[in-house]
Design a protein around this motif. Sequence first.
Motif, PDB file in Angstrom:
ATOM      1  N   GLY A 154       0.811  -1.214   0.000  1.00  0.00           N
ATOM      2  CA  GLY A 154       0.000   0.000   0.000  1.00  0.00           C
ATOM      3  C   GLY A 154       0.845   1.264   0.000  1.00  0.00           C
ATOM      4  N   ILE A 155       1.912   1.251   0.798  1.00  0.00           N
ATOM      5  CA  ILE A 155       2.819   2.408   0.848  1.00  0.00           C
ATOM      6  C   ILE A 155       3.480   2.615  -0.512  1.00  0.00           C
ATOM      7  CG2 ILE A 155       5.000   3.231   1.824  1.00  0.00           C
ATOM      8  CD1 ILE A 155       4.145   1.916   4.475  1.00  0.00           C
ATOM      9  N   LEU A 156       3.955   1.534  -1.118  1.00  0.00           N
ATOM     10  CA  LEU A 156       4.619   1.632  -2.414  1.00  0.00           C
ATOM     11  C   LEU A 156       3.666   2.136  -3.496  1.00  0.00           C
ATOM     12  CD1 LEU A 156       7.067   1.098  -4.238  1.00  0.00           C
ATOM     13  CD2 LEU A 156       6.292  -1.280  -4.440  1.00  0.00           C
ATOM     14  N   SER A 157       2.479   1.551  -3.580  1.00  0.00           N
ATOM     15  CA  SER A 157       1.541   1.921  -4.646  1.00  0.00           C
ATOM     16  C   SER A 157       1.027   3.353  -4.481  1.00  0.00           C
ATOM     17  CB  SER A 157       0.372   0.936  -4.695  1.00  0.00           C
ATOM     18  OG  SER A 157      -0.299   0.871  -3.451  1.00  0.00           O
ATOM     19  N   SER A 158       0.725   3.758  -3.250  1.00  0.00           N
ATOM     20  CA  SER A 158       0.247   5.128  -3.041  1.00  0.00           C
ATOM     21  C   SER A 158       1.363   6.133  -3.305  1.00  0.00           C
ATOM     22  CB  SER A 158      -0.301   5.302  -1.617  1.00  0.00           C
ATOM     23  OG  SER A 158       0.690   5.019  -0.640  1.00  0.00           O
ATOM     24  N   GLY A 159       2.595   5.735  -3.024  1.00  0.00           N
ATOM     25  CA  GLY A 159       3.729   6.611  -3.304  1.00  0.00           C
ATOM     26  C   GLY A 159       3.970   6.827  -4.786  1.00  0.00           C
ATOM     27  N   LEU A 160       3.526   5.879  -5.607  1.00  0.00           N
ATOM     28  CA  LEU A 160       3.655   6.023  -7.054  1.00  0.00           C
ATOM     29  C   LEU A 160       2.518   6.838  -7.654  1.00  0.00           C
ATOM     30  CD1 LEU A 160       4.748   2.374  -7.953  1.00  0.00           C
ATOM     31  CD2 LEU A 160       6.182   4.423  -7.923  1.00  0.00           C
ATOM     32  N   ILE A 161       1.440   7.023  -6.883  1.00  0.00           N
ATOM     33  CA  ILE A 161       0.255   7.722  -7.393  1.00  0.00           C
ATOM     34  C   ILE A 161       0.157   9.158  -6.886  1.00  0.00           C
ATOM     35  CG2 ILE A 161      -2.274   7.786  -7.278  1.00  0.00           C
ATOM     36  CD1 ILE A 161      -2.230   4.723  -7.374  1.00  0.00           C
ATOM     37  N   ALA A 162       0.217   9.339  -5.558  1.00  0.00           N
ATOM     38  CA  ALA A 162      -0.123  10.634  -4.956  1.00  0.00           C
ATOM     39  C   ALA A 162       0.781  11.788  -5.395  1.00  0.00           C
ATOM     40  CB  ALA A 162      -0.133  10.499  -3.431  1.00  0.00           C
ATOM     41  N   PRO A 163       2.117  11.679  -5.311  1.00  0.00           N
ATOM     42  CA  PRO A 163       2.948  12.848  -5.645  1.00  0.00           C
ATOM     43  C   PRO A 163       2.760  13.322  -7.084  1.00  0.00           C
ATOM     44  CG  PRO A 163       4.232  11.198  -4.450  1.00  0.00           C
ATOM     45  CD  PRO A 163       2.939  10.554  -4.825  1.00  0.00           C
ATOM     46  N   PHE A 164       2.643  12.381  -8.020  1.00  0.00           N
ATOM     47  CA  PHE A 164       2.512  12.764  -9.430  1.00  0.00           C
ATOM     48  C   PHE A 164       1.126  13.318  -9.739  1.00  0.00           C
ATOM     49  CE2 PHE A 164       5.838   9.464  -9.342  1.00  0.00           C
ATOM     50  CZ  PHE A 164       6.891  10.234  -9.815  1.00  0.00           C
ATOM     51  N   THR A 165       0.114  12.831  -9.027  1.00  0.00           N
ATOM     52  CA  THR A 165      -1.232  13.383  -9.191  1.00  0.00           C
ATOM     53  C   THR A 165      -1.262  14.826  -8.712  1.00  0.00           C
ATOM     54  OG1 THR A 165      -2.202  11.179  -8.853  1.00  0.00           O
ATOM     55  CG2 THR A 165      -3.675  13.071  -8.613  1.00  0.00           C
ATOM     56  N   LEU A 166      -0.661  15.070  -7.560  1.00  0.00           N
ATOM     57  CA  LEU A 166      -0.591  16.438  -7.038  1.00  0.00           C
ATOM     58  C   LEU A 166       0.211  17.354  -7.967  1.00  0.00           C
ATOM     59  CD1 LEU A 166       0.025  15.634  -3.263  1.00  0.00           C
ATOM     60  CD2 LEU A 166      -1.945  16.875  -4.178  1.00  0.00           C
ATOM     61  N   GLN A 167       1.285  16.833  -8.528  1.00  0.00           N
ATOM     62  CA  GLN A 167       2.103  17.632  -9.433  1.00  0.00           C
ATOM     63  C   GLN A 167       1.323  17.980 -10.705  1.00  0.00           C
ATOM     64  OE1 GLN A 167       5.376  15.731 -11.687  1.00  0.00           O
ATOM     65  NE2 GLN A 167       6.720  17.292 -10.807  1.00  0.00           N
ATOM     66  N   TYR A 168       0.569  17.017 -11.223  1.00  0.00           N
ATOM     67  CA  TYR A 168      -0.152  17.230 -12.484  1.00  0.00           C
ATOM     68  C   TYR A 168      -1.314  18.209 -12.322  1.00  0.00           C
ATOM     69  CZ  TYR A 168      -2.680  16.202 -16.793  1.00  0.00           C
ATOM     70  OH  TYR A 168      -3.322  16.317 -18.004  1.00  0.00           O
ATOM     71  N   PHE A 169      -2.095  18.039 -11.255  1.00  0.00           N
ATOM     72  CA  PHE A 169      -3.295  18.863 -11.091  1.00  0.00           C
ATOM     73  C   PHE A 169      -3.028  20.145 -10.308  1.00  0.00           C
ATOM     74  CE2 PHE A 169      -5.169  14.690 -11.985  1.00  0.00           C
ATOM     75  CZ  PHE A 169      -6.092  15.029 -12.963  1.00  0.00           C
ATOM     76  N   GLY A 170      -1.901  20.208  -9.602  1.00  0.00           N
ATOM     77  CA  GLY A 170      -1.529  21.444  -8.929  1.00  0.00           C
ATOM     78  C   GLY A 170      -2.097  21.610  -7.540  1.00  0.00           C
ATOM     79  N   SER A 171      -1.830  22.763  -6.946  1.00  0.00           N
ATOM     80  CA  SER A 171      -2.247  23.053  -5.575  1.00  0.00           C
ATOM     81  C   SER A 171      -3.763  22.926  -5.416  1.00  0.00           C
ATOM     82  CB  SER A 171      -1.810  24.479  -5.216  1.00  0.00           C
ATOM     83  OG  SER A 171      -2.220  24.814  -3.911  1.00  0.00           O
ATOM     84  N   GLY A 172      -4.177  22.329  -4.309  1.00  0.00           N
ATOM     85  CA  GLY A 172      -5.595  22.160  -4.027  1.00  0.00           C
ATOM     86  C   GLY A 172      -6.206  20.902  -4.607  1.00  0.00           C
ATOM     87  N   SER A 173      -5.379  20.045  -5.174  1.00  0.00           N
ATOM     88  CA  SER A 173      -5.909  18.820  -5.815  1.00  0.00           C
ATOM     89  C   SER A 173      -5.875  17.603  -4.895  1.00  0.00           C
ATOM     90  CB  SER A 173      -5.124  18.527  -7.094  1.00  0.00           C
ATOM     91  OG  SER A 173      -3.742  18.324  -6.822  1.00  0.00           O
ATOM     92  N   TRP A 174      -5.754  17.853  -3.593  1.00  0.00           N
ATOM     93  CA  TRP A 174      -5.681  16.735  -2.649  1.00  0.00           C
ATOM     94  C   TRP A 174      -6.880  15.802  -2.773  1.00  0.00           C
ATOM     95  CZ3 TRP A 174      -9.874  16.658   0.556  1.00  0.00           C
ATOM     96  CH2 TRP A 174     -10.557  17.873   0.735  1.00  0.00           C
ATOM     97  N   TRP A 175      -8.067  16.349  -3.067  1.00  0.00           N
ATOM     98  CA  TRP A 175      -9.273  15.514  -3.159  1.00  0.00           C
ATOM     99  C   TRP A 175      -9.217  14.574  -4.367  1.00  0.00           C
ATOM    100  CZ3 TRP A 175     -12.444  16.147  -7.465  1.00  0.00           C
ATOM    101  CH2 TRP A 175     -12.196  17.282  -8.253  1.00  0.00           C
ATOM    102  N   ILE A 176      -8.513  14.998  -5.428  1.00  0.00           N
ATOM    103  CA  ILE A 176      -8.348  14.121  -6.591  1.00  0.00           C
ATOM    104  C   ILE A 176      -7.473  12.924  -6.215  1.00  0.00           C
ATOM    105  CG2 ILE A 176      -7.494  13.979  -8.969  1.00  0.00           C
ATOM    106  CD1 ILE A 176      -8.052  16.965  -9.258  1.00  0.00           C
ATOM    107  N   VAL A 177      -6.468  13.181  -5.384  1.00  0.00           N
ATOM    108  CA  VAL A 177      -5.614  12.079  -4.908  1.00  0.00           C
ATOM    109  C   VAL A 177      -6.447  11.069  -4.126  1.00  0.00           C
ATOM    110  CG1 VAL A 177      -3.629  11.455  -3.490  1.00  0.00           C
ATOM    111  CG2 VAL A 177      -3.592  13.574  -4.810  1.00  0.00           C
TER     112      VAL A 177
END
Length: 399
Positions: A154-177
């Motif tokens: 779970g740690i590995l898979s979420s680490g591959l998803i969350a940072p890049f999602t935040l980078q792509y959608f920008g500030s305030g996109s925590w809910w998309i993550v």
Amino acid sequence: MHAPDRAPSYAHPARLILILSLAATVGLGIGRFAYALVLPDMRETLGWSYSAAGFMNTINAVGYLVGALLASRLIQRVGWAAAIRGGTVACVVALATCALTGNFVALSLARLVLGLGAAAGFVAGGALAATIAQSRPERANFLLSLFYAGPGIGILSSGLIAPFTLQYFGSGSWWIVWWALTLLSVAMTIPLFLIRIESSVRFSEGGHGSFAILPVLIYLAGYFLFGAGYIAYMTFMIAYVRDGGGGAMAQAAFWGLIGLSAFVTPWAWRGVLALDRGGLATAIILGTNAAGAALPMLGHSPAWLAISAVVFGVAFFAVVGSTTAFVRFNYPPQVWPTAIAAMTISFGVGQTLGPIVVGAITDALGSLSYALNVSAALLALGAVAALCQRKVAGRANGE
């Protein structure tokens, strides 16, 4: 918990345990720990203090503690399959709630439910995995280690998803993550409904034998300090990496290294976990954990952070195993459930207090480096406490 007279036969034990481990993947690896990846953006967007941010993991820990203490009754009432599947589904619903609202109270309740669901899935899944592992005595340790790799996945898979999602959608996109993690969790929950979950193991209704707290008080204190120290590191470390200029790649790499460490833990500590010398094994592992937590104090360089993630991760996933080994070495089987429950309570209280206390310290002193200092100090104190624990006289090997 009483095992049946004859261990049942399981056709594909490794596959069954790996599927059961998905409950731990969703409830702990994603439900508890992925919060650290989303925390910096949530804190900035929603205007939280570090104390408020820490409270979100505190309330999650409260749910886990309550759930762990009620797990045996839940299994008795609804059965193994419903406890594992129901707990995991509750986690998925709570993750979706995190994506739907920025309301502090609603998010707190979602984190609470995540803790409750994670405990049901982890305790029931772990107990059933142990039963399955016992059906292959020659491979039991390896088979059981497959279940405890769940949080690492779970740690590995979420680490591959969350940072890049935040980078792509920008500030305030925590809910998309949170939506992305919810969809990942749905995919990981489906296999739990495609296997047959059953066991003849029953939790006994009465007492489990004699367990006195005083002879192991120092050991319980050490486990309490571990609970408080590790969760502070796992809550605020990504924010520290980000504050030091680490982008999505650095955050993903750091988190991924912690997750990958879970897979080498069984081999790295095999000899240490065999030490039947009071709290020595736990002290060695906790000391290593403290060293990993302290390394970021030496600088923000990628090398130091990478070493910190690996050293911390390898030890972090082994501490629970060391406490289980301590109980097995020092108490007869009929006392194991009571002793493990005492360990769970001690750890759970530390895990509950850690994030909010460290968050308050960070708010007061104005720097996340203090949070890491406190985390490392708590883990080091825990190692010292465990080192002071001697064997429990007259109780080892069923005496």
